[in-house]
Design a protein around this motif. Structure first.
Motif, short mmCIF file in Angstrom:
data_model
loop_
_atom_site.label_atom_id
_atom_site.label_comp_id
_atom_site.label_asym_id
_atom_site.label_seq_id
_atom_site.Cartn_x
_atom_site.Cartn_y
_atom_site.Cartn_z
N VAL A 66 -34.93 40.53 19.74
CA VAL A 66 -35.94 41.50 20.15
C VAL A 66 -35.34 42.55 21.07
CG1 VAL A 66 -38.09 41.80 21.43
CG2 VAL A 66 -37.84 39.88 19.84
N LYS A 67 -34.51 42.13 22.01
CA LYS A 67 -33.90 43.07 22.96
C LYS A 67 -33.19 44.20 22.23
CE LYS A 67 -30.12 43.29 26.34
NZ LYS A 67 -30.62 44.46 27.04
N TYR A 68 -32.47 43.86 21.16
CA TYR A 68 -31.69 44.87 20.44
C TYR A 68 -32.57 45.83 19.64
CZ TYR A 68 -27.46 42.21 21.55
OH TYR A 68 -26.42 41.58 22.19
N GLN A 69 -33.86 45.54 19.55
CA GLN A 69 -34.78 46.43 18.84
C GLN A 69 -35.39 47.50 19.75
OE1 GLN A 69 -34.98 46.13 15.49
NE2 GLN A 69 -33.51 44.46 15.79
N ASN A 70 -35.08 47.45 21.05
CA ASN A 70 -35.62 48.45 21.96
C ASN A 70 -35.21 49.85 21.54
OD1 ASN A 70 -37.03 47.01 24.08
ND2 ASN A 70 -35.05 46.19 24.71
N VAL A 71 -36.16 50.78 21.52
CA VAL A 71 -35.82 52.19 21.30
C VAL A 71 -35.15 52.75 22.54
CG1 VAL A 71 -36.79 54.49 20.94
CG2 VAL A 71 -37.56 52.60 19.53
N THR A 72 -35.73 52.50 23.70
CA THR A 72 -35.05 52.73 24.96
C THR A 72 -34.51 51.38 25.44
OG1 THR A 72 -36.99 52.32 26.35
CG2 THR A 72 -36.70 54.56 25.51
N GLU A 73 -33.89 51.37 26.60
CA GLU A 73 -33.39 50.10 27.13
C GLU A 73 -34.52 49.11 27.41
OE1 GLU A 73 -29.50 50.09 29.68
OE2 GLU A 73 -30.84 51.63 30.47
N PHE A 74 -35.74 49.64 27.52
CA PHE A 74 -36.79 48.80 28.08
C PHE A 74 -38.10 48.80 27.31
CE2 PHE A 74 -36.45 52.89 30.41
CZ PHE A 74 -37.65 53.47 30.06
N SER A 75 -38.12 49.34 26.10
CA SER A 75 -39.40 49.56 25.40
C SER A 75 -40.24 48.30 25.26
CB SER A 75 -39.14 50.14 24.01
OG SER A 75 -38.40 51.33 24.09
N ASN A 76 -39.62 47.17 24.95
CA ASN A 76 -40.40 45.96 24.62
C ASN A 76 -40.74 45.09 25.83
OD1 ASN A 76 -40.41 46.40 21.76
ND2 ASN A 76 -38.27 45.76 21.70
N TYR A 77 -40.23 45.46 26.99
CA TYR A 77 -40.40 44.56 28.14
C TYR A 77 -41.83 44.49 28.64
CZ TYR A 77 -35.46 43.64 28.29
OH TYR A 77 -34.21 43.20 27.95
N ARG A 78 -42.62 45.52 28.41
CA ARG A 78 -44.02 45.49 28.89
C ARG A 78 -44.78 44.30 28.32
NH1 ARG A 78 -44.22 50.32 25.22
NH2 ARG A 78 -43.66 51.51 27.08
N PHE A 79 -44.38 43.83 27.15
CA PHE A 79 -45.10 42.73 26.51
C PHE A 79 -44.80 41.37 27.16
CE2 PHE A 79 -44.54 45.92 23.06
CZ PHE A 79 -45.89 46.25 22.90
N LEU A 80 -43.87 41.34 28.10
CA LEU A 80 -43.56 40.09 28.80
C LEU A 80 -44.42 39.87 30.04
CD1 LEU A 80 -39.64 40.16 28.74
CD2 LEU A 80 -41.19 39.08 27.10
N VAL A 81 -45.16 40.90 30.46
CA VAL A 81 -45.86 40.85 31.74
C VAL A 81 -46.82 39.67 31.87
CG1 VAL A 81 -47.53 42.07 33.21
CG2 VAL A 81 -45.54 43.30 32.26
N PRO A 82 -47.72 39.42 30.90
CA PRO A 82 -48.67 38.31 31.10
C PRO A 82 -47.98 36.97 31.31
CG PRO A 82 -49.38 39.71 29.29
CD PRO A 82 -47.99 40.16 29.64
N ALA A 83 -46.93 36.70 30.53
CA ALA A 83 -46.25 35.41 30.66
C ALA A 83 -45.56 35.29 32.01
CB ALA A 83 -45.23 35.24 29.53
N LEU A 84 -44.95 36.39 32.49
CA LEU A 84 -44.26 36.34 33.78
C LEU A 84 -45.23 36.21 34.94
CD1 LEU A 84 -41.40 38.94 33.20
CD2 LEU A 84 -41.23 36.45 33.27
N CYS A 85 -46.49 36.52 34.71
CA CYS A 85 -47.52 36.31 35.73
C CYS A 85 -48.19 34.94 35.58
CB CYS A 85 -48.58 37.41 35.65
SG CYS A 85 -48.00 39.02 36.23
N GLY A 86 -47.63 34.10 34.71
CA GLY A 86 -48.20 32.77 34.51
C GLY A 86 -49.58 32.82 33.87
N HIS A 87 -49.85 33.94 33.16
CA HIS A 87 -51.17 34.14 32.54
C HIS A 87 -52.29 33.97 33.55
CE1 HIS A 87 -49.63 34.73 28.52
NE2 HIS A 87 -48.85 33.68 28.68
N GLN A 88 -52.08 34.58 34.71
CA GLN A 88 -53.09 34.59 35.77
C GLN A 88 -53.21 35.99 36.36
OE1 GLN A 88 -52.09 31.65 38.72
NE2 GLN A 88 -52.24 29.92 37.30
N GLY A 89 -54.43 36.35 36.72
CA GLY A 89 -54.65 37.61 37.42
C GLY A 89 -54.45 38.83 36.56
N LYS A 90 -54.22 39.95 37.22
CA LYS A 90 -54.02 41.24 36.57
C LYS A 90 -52.67 41.81 36.98
CE LYS A 90 -57.56 44.08 37.15
NZ LYS A 90 -58.81 44.70 37.66
N ALA A 91 -52.17 42.73 36.18
CA ALA A 91 -50.93 43.41 36.52
C ALA A 91 -50.91 44.77 35.84
CB ALA A 91 -49.71 42.58 36.09
N ILE A 92 -50.19 45.68 36.44
CA ILE A 92 -49.98 47.01 35.87
C ILE A 92 -48.55 47.06 35.33
CG2 ILE A 92 -49.75 49.47 36.40
CD1 ILE A 92 -51.93 49.04 38.55
#
Length: 283
Positions: A66-92
């Motif tokens: 998946v990392k190698y499919q990024n258009v920029t260095e970081f395009s796909n990372y936004r989709f990791l946010v919920p898991a990194l928050c332990g699927h709790q609360g809100k995040a921007i």
């Protein structure tokens, strides 16, 4: 989801090594204009890590496929946010090529109703397909489950396209029916600034103020850049690193606007470089 005004605002910035200065300007602008405590976490797509103040960088759960499919260095990372928050609360989630002018707590406290996340509607001009702009998202981490490996397997099979995923187009939503609500579009103004702008997003990769002169709203970026330097948040080492690695234009310190002096200096540098090439050729 009702939250206390004392709840820290969690912000993830999608970035990479080449985004060193731009993300620091963004972080400075977030803190300068916030009345709330901020929990800022930076994705470094170059190293596949997430970085947080006072903590060592940690690897993120993204496969290399998946990392190698990024258009920029970081395009796909936004989709990791919920898991990194332990699927709790809100995040921007936001990209690094931005300056925040409003209090980010206002966006964080927006009413999400039953939506999984909020984004900018009709972000790319279509009035029919609802092309969502995901470069700024408010995410209900408890509701939202992204599965990047599955998405890219389906992209590889031709079920839908990369753009369908990143703009949440109907062909993607038909298989993954996320409920998407609208943010105030002034929280993601594309290369535009007026009295109501809360966040300006420098979207054109060729005209961003740190790469090219005379962006119509580049003076604003340099105001925050100079303030961040004066405060010590951006260091001389940061600037030298960005220059040596060609992340920013060589004449960054001269600001946004052309002057006669800056034009002559650039012309002289180009002439010297050309003469060196001619000399090397004849040697």
């Amino acid at each position: 989801m009702a939250l206390s005004s004392n709840t820290p605002v969690t912000v993830f910035i999608s970035s990479g090594e080449a985004s060193l200065l731009e993300r620091k300007v963004l972080m400075y602008s977030l803190r300068r204009n916030s009345t709330r405590e901020l929990d800022i976490r930076v994705f470094n797509g170059t190293h596949n890590t997430v970085e947080r103040d006072g903590h060592a960088p940690e690897p993120v759960p993204m496969s290399l496929k998946v990392k190698y499919q990024n258009v920029t260095e970081f395009s796909n990372y936004r989709f990791l946010v919920p898991a990194l928050c332990g699927h709790q609360g809100k995040a921007i989630s936001m990209d690094s090529d931005m300056v925040v002018l409003g209090d980010i707590g206002e966006l964080f406290d927006a009413d999400m109703g039953s939506d999984d996340f909020l984004a900018k509607p009709e972000a790319y001009g279509s009035q029919t397909d609802h092309q969502w702009g995901l470069s700024v998202m408010l995410i209900d981490c408890a509701r939202t489950r992204f599965n990047l490996d599955q998405y890219f397997d389906e992209i590889e099979k031709g079920v839908y396209s990369y753009a369908d995923l990143h703009q949440m187009l109907p062909s993607f939503l038909a298989r993954h029916p996320f409920k998407i609500g609208q943010i105030n579009s002034k929280w993601n103004d594309f290369d535009f600034l007026d009295k109501d702008t809360k966040l300006i997003h420098y979207t054109n990769l060729f005209t961003q103020p740190w790469k090219a002169r005379s962006h119509p709203y580049g003076d604003l970026w340099f105001t925050y850049f100079e303030e961040a330097c004066a405060s010590g948040f951006i260091t001389e080492k940061d600037i030298e690193t960005a220059l040596v690695r060609s992340y920013v234009r060589r004449d960054l310190r001269e600001g946004n606007r052309w002057t006669l002096a800056s034009y002559l200096r650039r012309s002289a540098r180009e002439l010297i470089a050309e003469m060196r090439c001619v000399r090397a050729k004849f040697r």
